[in-house]
Motif scaffolding. Structure first.
Motif, PDB file in Angstrom:
ATOM      1  N   UNK A 149     -13.518   9.860   1.360  1.00  0.00           N
ATOM      2  CA  UNK A 149     -13.415  10.250  -0.056  1.00  0.00           C
ATOM      3  C   UNK A 149     -14.137   9.298  -1.009  1.00  0.00           C
ATOM      4  N   UNK A 150     -14.326   8.026  -0.615  1.00  0.00           N
ATOM      5  CA  UNK A 150     -15.009   7.074  -1.506  1.00  0.00           C
ATOM      6  C   UNK A 150     -16.524   7.215  -1.311  1.00  0.00           C
ATOM      7  N   UNK A 151     -17.272   7.349  -2.416  1.00  0.00           N
ATOM      8  CA  UNK A 151     -18.728   7.504  -2.267  1.00  0.00           C
ATOM      9  C   UNK A 151     -19.360   6.364  -1.455  1.00  0.00           C
ATOM     10  N   UNK A 186     -10.636  16.998  -0.875  1.00  0.00           N
ATOM     11  CA  UNK A 186      -9.753  15.880  -1.211  1.00  0.00           C
ATOM     12  C   UNK A 186      -9.823  14.748  -0.179  1.00  0.00           C
ATOM     13  N   UNK A 187     -10.715  14.890   0.838  1.00  0.00           N
ATOM     14  CA  UNK A 187     -10.895  13.807   1.810  1.00  0.00           C
ATOM     15  C   UNK A 187     -12.370  13.445   1.986  1.00  0.00           C
ATOM     16  N   UNK A 230      -3.700  11.336  -7.754  1.00  0.00           N
ATOM     17  CA  UNK A 230      -2.844  10.145  -7.812  1.00  0.00           C
ATOM     18  C   UNK A 230      -3.062   9.279  -6.572  1.00  0.00           C
ATOM     19  N   UNK A 231      -3.160   9.938  -5.412  1.00  0.00           N
ATOM     20  CA  UNK A 231      -3.363   9.192  -4.169  1.00  0.00           C
ATOM     21  C   UNK A 231      -4.721   8.479  -4.194  1.00  0.00           C
ATOM     22  N   UNK A 232      -5.742   9.152  -4.696  1.00  0.00           N
ATOM     23  CA  UNK A 232      -7.080   8.517  -4.782  1.00  0.00           C
ATOM     24  C   UNK A 232      -7.028   7.299  -5.703  1.00  0.00           C
ATOM     25  N   UNK A 233      -6.394   7.469  -6.859  1.00  0.00           N
ATOM     26  CA  UNK A 233      -6.322   6.338  -7.804  1.00  0.00           C
ATOM     27  C   UNK A 233      -5.624   5.161  -7.155  1.00  0.00           C
ATOM     28  N   UNK A 236      -7.947   3.248  -5.146  1.00  0.00           N
ATOM     29  CA  UNK A 236      -9.160   2.749  -5.810  1.00  0.00           C
ATOM     30  C   UNK A 236     -10.370   3.638  -5.616  1.00  0.00           C
ATOM     31  N   UNK A 237     -10.136   4.925  -5.357  1.00  0.00           N
ATOM     32  CA  UNK A 237     -11.252   5.854  -5.152  1.00  0.00           C
ATOM     33  C   UNK A 237     -11.604   6.505  -6.487  1.00  0.00           C
ATOM     34  N   UNK A 238     -12.872   6.455  -6.914  1.00  0.00           N
ATOM     35  CA  UNK A 238     -13.225   7.073  -8.201  1.00  0.00           C
ATOM     36  C   UNK A 238     -13.045   8.594  -8.162  1.00  0.00           C
TER      37      UNK A 238
END
Ligand SMILES: [Zn+2]
Length: 424
Positions: A149-151, A186-187, A230-233, A236-238
């Protein structure tokens, strides 16, 4: 292998009407030679001949979406909320020993055959299912999953996928195919979607994506809100950028949708999204019982079919739905879109083959196609024979009224892969 001649009270080629007292001749090469009324199908001296009496014989069922590496993990995930459920599935998978995935895949494939399913489209990341298919001489597409999920994970994730496909490619060949599955919006980051799709095109690999499944997925992409956001935040995932897309529009933007893309679920889809899928010639794996079990809502099945999209049925995993029962999915699809019995049955045979791009190989009983078929026990209950209206039920209705336990025998390319152990 010897040629095989099978006959039954009802033979359903699916393309065309059901044949009363029909027969099917499969050549020694596993391909269908002839199908038709009993008297019209040759009876070569060298063929193994078998008559199934009052039973119903139809093409082997095709499951366009499942996760056989999760076999035997049913009942292990009581989480009612979808993002928490997904997390729990990943924890359970992480705790499973590598060799357990292969055992699960083998058992899952045997379960498919015993339920009359002869081709599967499977997504997973263990690589166990393609190995199980290859060693058992099965038929299917194994889509290797990729996550990230993180670029910043893009290059490492894509490299890992390419290595996995190179490693697992030795199991592909004949009726076993390999594809890729950038798991879900979402992943997987937008940039990993674009990179994976570009590489898949170059490598000639089909793609499967979980798409437009839950309201939380839509909320993440539309406004950076909801449980996935919320889970991404928290990690630390933009947020996806730019926000404001529907899931289908998001994948269109990243050039993921094409005639080789299988979109799994497609519940949260507005008319404009349906048109996007039409423009891309994408296909849909409709999983009504999984959608219901997770409370995602109802897919716009009538609109998807009405738009001319290729749609097949999928069970999804045993962790979502308990028992994998493709005919129960067909009954659910029928109720959802107001289909007749023949249309509902086509969704797990002919139409499913089209959705996977395999219509020249499987899906109907016709000369030249693989000799894949299932034989279903005739129900003797008065309700299943006469129907609620008191009329004789059609052969299609009688197939739809059955379930995995009614499958007497299953053949893959004319090879006997399942016989019921319970008496007639
Ligand atoms: Zn799935």
């Amino acid at each position: 292998m010897r040629a095989r001649r099978l006959s039954a009270r009802w033979v359903l080629p699916i393309e065309g009407p059901a044949l009363e007292h029909g027969a099917l001749l499969i050549g020694a090469d596993g391909r269908i030679v002839a199908v038709g009324p009993e008297a019209a199908v040759p009876r070569p001296a060298e063929a193994v001949v078998e008559d199934f009496g009052d039973a119903l014989l139809l093409p082997g069922l095709i499951n366009t979406h499942t996760h056989l590496e999760l076999t035997a993990l049913d009942g292990a995930t009581p989480e009612p909320e979808f993002s928490a459920w997904i997390r729990r599935v990943r924890e359970l998978k992480a705790a499973r020993a590598p060799e357990a995935f292969l055992a699960a895949a083998r058992r899952g494939l045997a379960d498919c055959w015993s339920a009359g399913v002869t081709t599967i489209a499977d997504t997973g990341d263990s690589g166990a299912v393609i190995e199980a298919l290859a060693e058992a001489g099965g038929s299917g597409i194994a889509y290797q999953e990729v996550f990230g999920p993180h670029p910043d994970q893009r290059d490492a994730s894509l490299r890992g996928l390419q290595q996995a496909v190179a490693r697992l490619g030795r199991f592909a060949g004949g009726r076993v195919r390999i594809g890729v599955s950038p798991h879900a919006p979402y992943t997987v980051s937008g940039s990993l979607y674009a990179a994976t799709a570009a590489w898949a095109r170059e490598a000639g690999l089909p793609i499967a994506v979980h798409l437009a499944e839950s309201p939380a997925e839509s909320a993440l992409l539309a406004g950076g809100t909801g449980a996935f956001a919320d889970a991404w935040r928290g990690r630390g995932i933009p947020m996806p950028a730019p926000l404001g897309h529907s899931p289908v529009a998001w994948l269109e933007r990243h050039d993921v949708l094409s005639e080789r893309t299988l979109c799994i679920h497609v519940v949260q889809a507005a008319p404009a999204d349906v048109q996007r899928l039409v423009r891309a010639h994408a296909a849909v794996a409709h999983c009504p019982m999984s959608n219901r079990a997770h409370g995602h809502g109802q897919a716009p099945l009538a609109a998807l079919l009405g738009a001319g999209l290729r749609v097949g049925l999928g069970t999804d995993s045993i962790m979502s739905v308990g028992t994998l029962d493709l005919l129960a999915e067909a009954r659910a699809a029928r109720a959802l879109a107001g289909l007749d019995a023949a249309q509902a049955l086509a969704l797990c045979t002919r139409d499913a083959a089209r959705a996977l791009g395999l219509e020249h190989e499987i899906g109907v009983l016709a000369p030249g196609l693989w000799g894949d078929c299932a034989v279903i026990r005739p129900s003797t209950s008065p309700g299943a024979v006469r129907g609620a209206a008191g009329k004789d039920m059609s052969a299609e209705d009688r197939v739809l009224a059955s379930g995995p336990r009614d499958v007497l025998a299953t053949f893959v390319g004319g090879r006997d892969v399942h016989r019921t152990s319970s008496p007639l």
